[in-house]
Design a protein around this motif. Structure first.
Motif, PDB file in Angstrom:
ATOM      1  N   ALA A  74      39.526  23.400   7.535  1.00 56.88           N
ATOM      2  CA  ALA A  74      40.694  22.842   7.283  1.00 56.88           C
ATOM      3  C   ALA A  74      41.095  22.029   8.561  1.00 56.88           C
ATOM      4  O   ALA A  74      41.576  20.787   8.533  1.00 56.88           O
ATOM      5  N   ASP A  78      37.544  19.128   6.431  1.00 52.82           N
ATOM      6  CA  ASP A  78      36.446  19.114   5.505  1.00 52.82           C
ATOM      7  C   ASP A  78      36.978  19.754   4.255  1.00 52.82           C
ATOM      8  O   ASP A  78      37.088  19.041   3.179  1.00 52.82           O
ATOM      9  N   PHE A  79      37.601  20.804   4.293  1.00 52.58           N
ATOM     10  CA  PHE A  79      38.188  21.589   3.030  1.00 52.58           C
ATOM     11  C   PHE A  79      39.206  22.708   3.594  1.00 52.58           C
ATOM     12  O   PHE A  79      39.040  23.052   4.764  1.00 52.58           O
ATOM     13  N   ASP A  80      40.062  23.253   2.557  1.00 54.87           N
ATOM     14  CA  ASP A  80      40.714  24.442   2.825  1.00 54.87           C
ATOM     15  C   ASP A  80      40.610  25.635   1.918  1.00 54.87           C
ATOM     16  O   ASP A  80      39.696  25.474   1.056  1.00 54.87           O
ATOM     17  N   ASP A  83      40.591  24.903  -1.599  1.00 55.03           N
ATOM     18  CA  ASP A  83      39.498  24.010  -2.283  1.00 55.03           C
ATOM     19  C   ASP A  83      38.144  25.057  -2.393  1.00 55.03           C
ATOM     20  O   ASP A  83      37.543  24.887  -3.563  1.00 55.03           O
ATOM     21  N   ALA A  87      36.670  25.605  -6.113  1.00 55.47           N
ATOM     22  CA  ALA A  87      35.292  25.245  -6.074  1.00 55.47           C
ATOM     23  C   ALA A  87      34.471  26.498  -6.972  1.00 55.47           C
ATOM     24  O   ALA A  87      33.640  26.351  -8.104  1.00 55.47           O
TER      25      ALA A  87
END
Length: 265
Positions: A74, A78-80, A83, A87
């Motif tokens: 995060a 990129d993502f946390d 996410d 996913a």
């Protein structure tokens, strides 16, 4: 506040550039990865011992690793954590169309086949060309060998029966003996020993034995029997380093006999 939200907030505080923990701030994906692997093994160890209190704690430690990686991602944009959760939820829904979609109900065997087919489609979508693509190189070598062999077996590259693998083991042992007799270079011996271990994993797979679990049982057996040797020698006032191989082997056999008597054999 939900426990998971409290944990995420705690992780953010630990990584805070101003008031966070110096150690936590310095970590990266690469430095944290070994801890993640270690925690997964500690989860497995708690399960193996049937220790539910330890399992609760170890699962928490493993969850913390996930939160740690997600926080670093995060920070990099990129993502946390959400996410990650989205996913895996999407993946499980995709791989269970008989539960969340309109596919027919499946028994366990049919679901396993369908699961592998879906995974193959996902690998192809990621540009993986080989049947063996996607098997992590960072896995423990024995586990990776098992997965490589399993993938190859699904497309027919496999021995028909376990006894065929035993014949291969005999062949590999003969090759090691030949290299020893030829006073071969270390690299040759390393290659041949690797081949033997790889085939032994294949034998375990053909017998539906988990090689990691089997080796762990062998490790515990060795420790148990060696401890018997140590205690027996100590009770006689004899240092283990002075006992000699013959005496220790006799005590090893004694330990085996005691185990069989305990098993009722």
């Amino acid at each position: 506040m939900r426990p998971i939200d409290h944990l995420l907030e705690l992780m953010a505080t630990l990584r805070d550039p101003v008031r966070g923990c110096a150690w936590d701030r310095e970590q990266s994906f690469a430095t944290i990865a070994p801890y993640t692997i270690e925690e997964a093994y500690e989860v497995a160890d708690a399960i193996d011992h049937g220790d539910m209190a330890a399992l609760k704690d170890e699962l928490g430690d493993l969850l913390f690793q996930v939160v740690f990686h997600a926080r670093m991602a995060a920070e990099a944009g990129d993502f946390d954590f959400d996410d990650v959760a989205r996913a895996i939820t999407a993946k499980m829904i995709r791989r269970h169309p008989h539960i969340f979609g309109d596919a027919e109900q499946r028994d366990a065997q049919t679901q396993t086949i369908a699961w592998e087919a879906t995974k193959a489609e996902e690998r192809a979508a990621k540009g993986h060309d080989s049947v063996l693509d996607g098997i992590a190189r960072s896995l423990p070598p024995m586990t990776r060998a098992l997965k490589l062999q399993g993938r190859a077996a699904r497309v027919g590259f496999d021995w028909a029966e376990a006894k065929d693998v035993i014949a291969k083991i005999t062949e590999e042992v003969a090759e090691i003996k030949a290299e020893i007799d030829a006073d071969a270079a270390f690299e040759r011996l390393e290659d041949e020993v690797g081949d033997l271990l790889f085939v032994c994993v294949n034998l375990a797979r053909k017998l539906s034995v988990d090689p990691e679990r089997a080796l762990n049982r062998a490790n515990m057996k060795f420790v148990r029997r060696f401890n018997h040797i140590e205690k027996s020698l100590e009770s006689n006032g004899q240092p283990i380093g002075e006992a000699g191989l013959e005496a220790m082997e006799a005590l090893w056999l004694d330990a085996k006999m005691l185990e069989r008597q305990g098993d009722g054999r």
